[in-house]
Design an enzyme around this catalytic site. Structure first.
Site, PDB file in Angstrom:
ATOM      1  N   GLN A 102     -48.855 -21.581  11.156  1.00  0.00           N
ATOM      2  CA  GLN A 102     -47.606 -20.930  10.382  1.00  0.00           C
ATOM      3  C   GLN A 102     -47.484 -20.250   9.231  1.00  0.00           C
ATOM      4  O   GLN A 102     -47.778 -21.559   8.336  1.00  0.00           O
ATOM      5  CB  GLN A 102     -45.737 -21.796  10.676  1.00  0.00           C
ATOM      6  N   TYR A 188     -36.347 -17.276   3.931  1.00  0.00           N
ATOM      7  CA  TYR A 188     -37.633 -16.888   3.442  1.00  0.00           C
ATOM      8  C   TYR A 188     -38.135 -15.401   3.384  1.00  0.00           C
ATOM      9  O   TYR A 188     -37.592 -14.303   3.296  1.00  0.00           O
ATOM     10  CB  TYR A 188     -38.875 -17.654   3.863  1.00  0.00           C
ATOM     11  N   ARG A 235     -41.998 -15.165  13.659  1.00  0.00           N
ATOM     12  CA  ARG A 235     -40.727 -15.630  13.760  1.00  0.00           C
ATOM     13  C   ARG A 235     -40.018 -14.586  13.472  1.00  0.00           C
ATOM     14  O   ARG A 235     -40.647 -14.689  11.538  1.00  0.00           O
ATOM     15  CB  ARG A 235     -41.256 -17.194  13.220  1.00  0.00           C
ATOM     16  N   GLY A 324     -38.163 -28.027  20.052  1.00  0.00           N
ATOM     17  CA  GLY A 324     -38.416 -29.193  17.834  1.00  0.00           C
ATOM     18  C   GLY A 324     -38.203 -30.480  18.009  1.00  0.00           C
ATOM     19  O   GLY A 324     -38.932 -30.539  18.354  1.00  0.00           O
ATOM     20  N   ARG A 325     -37.279 -30.656  17.809  1.00  0.00           N
ATOM     21  CA  ARG A 325     -36.621 -32.113  17.635  1.00  0.00           C
ATOM     22  C   ARG A 325     -37.146 -32.963  18.607  1.00  0.00           C
ATOM     23  O   ARG A 325     -37.750 -33.695  17.949  1.00  0.00           O
ATOM     24  CB  ARG A 325     -35.133 -31.829  17.093  1.00  0.00           C
TER      25      ARG A 325
END
Length: 371
Positions: A102, A188, A235, A324-325
């Site tokens: 990424q 971002y 993304r 994810g987690r």
């Protein structure tokens, strides 16, 4: 899970065969070697432990020193960083995995301490509420700190950032990655250009929807032109409202972006769904509109469980589901999910920075326990 589960169906992504549909989502872990933000052998072990994912999307790597916004995050602009990432890709490929890097430029989500006292950059100098994780140089302790009002980019500076994305993509190929995912989400830099709340420019990069999409299109064209559209992905986060990103025009803007990405033939579109408390419900109407504009592979991420993941695949709204987690605390997450085995809980205090604790020391479930 039944053998007919859509999660277990193979898929070809950008020319790369995938054995199933369970993706490891990108997660900032802040464990690069200092100085230099260089990936290391510990990072290689971490990703190789999770190579059973259909695809690993790495934590974001800054495309330049200017693109950095958090302590100890890895880069992809120096040769030392390329060599460090080669440790990671070699380890994942040796474990029969597939891995995309990424790429990010955080824009205003940063702090002057990362830039020799200079302000972070953004489309516009708009105050906002946002925090980044920064390690105090004196104490060595990390904490969330406020980001200041950024400096607006000059028109002449934008092309150099586009070229930084292109160069970072080439470095990723040199480091052995199977492709790259451009980070256009989570507030971002690319996301900042997309939204009227963070982009109040009056030149060709601001104002109209077409103008706000210009930077995204230039970055995608630069990366795809350098390494091929089949190795280029992105993304996006249409439902983000935090960090001063609650833009009333973002959904149609994302749909226009999706149409462009379909025409460009990128490897996939990765959709960050709302995963916070009292988040807006993602409507089936939006899912249908997105699918109508982008016929390529769609990855979704955002607090999915097995049932929700199967639902979104069965309805054709997505082709893969990222977790994810669960992948942090369960290196064998694919086996546990597909076999209905119990999941370990992750330790949130070890998420950012640190050592092997809370990183590579989560065990796989022993065969006896699985039985």
């Amino acid at each position: 899970m039944q053998p007919t589960s859509p999660l277990l169906a193979p898929l070809t992504l950008g020319g790369t065969p995938l054995p199933h549909r369970i993706v490891m989502a990108p997660m900032t872990r802040a464990r690069s070697t200092q100085p230099g933000d260089v990936p290391n052998a510990l990072n290689a072990t971490y990703y190789a432990q999770r190579a059973s994912a259909a695809l690993i999307v790495t934590e974001a790597a800054q495309i330049s020193p200017q693109g950095k916004g958090y302590s100890f995050t890895p880069g992809i602009y120096s040769q030392a960083q390329v060599q460090g990432w080669r440790l990671v890709t070699d380890a994942v490929h040796q474990a029969d995995g597939r891995i995309f890097l990424q790429l990010w430029h955080v824009g205003r989500m940063s702090h002057p301490d990362f830039h020799d006292g200079a302000l972070p950059v953004a489309p516009s100098a708009v105050p906002f509420e946002g925090q980044i994780w920064k390690v105090d140089a004196a104490t060595g302790i990390g904490a969330m700190v406020d980001s200041p009002t950024p400096r607006a980019l000059e028109r002449s500076e934008i092309a150099a950032i586009v070229n930084d994305f292109r160069h970072a993509a080439r470095n990723a190929m040199d480091a052995g990655f199977d492709g790259v995912e451009i980070h256009g989400a989570n507030g971002y830099l690319i996301d900042q250009f997309l939204r009227t709340t963070s982009n109040v420019r009056d030149d060709e990069y601001g104002g109209s929807r077409e103008n706000r999409l210009r930077f995204l299109k230039e970055v995608v064209d630069a990366v795809a032109g350098e390494i091929g559209a089949q190795r280029t992905a992105i993304r996006l986060a249409p439902f983000l409202t935090a960090r001063g990103m609650d833009c009333p025009d973002i959904l149609p803007t994302i749909l226009d972006a999706a149409a462009f990405l379909h025409e460009r033939g990128v490897a996939y579109l990765h959709l960050v769904e709302a995963d916070w408390d009292d988040a807006p419900e993602i409507t089936e109407t939006f899912r249908q509109q997105l699918r109508a504009r982008f016929a390529g592979p769609i990855i979704v991420a955002g607090n999915y469980n097995k049932a929700r993941a199967e639902w979104v695949l069965e309805h054709g709204y997505a082709d893969l589901v990222a977790f994810g987690r669960p992948f942090v605390a369960n290196p064998d997450f694919v086996r546990r999910l597909t076999a209905g085995l119990p999941l370990a809980e992750f330790d949130g205090s070890t998420l950012f920075g640190g050592t092997a604790r809370g990183y590579t020391d989560y065990p796989a479930l022993p065969a006896a326990a699985a039985a």
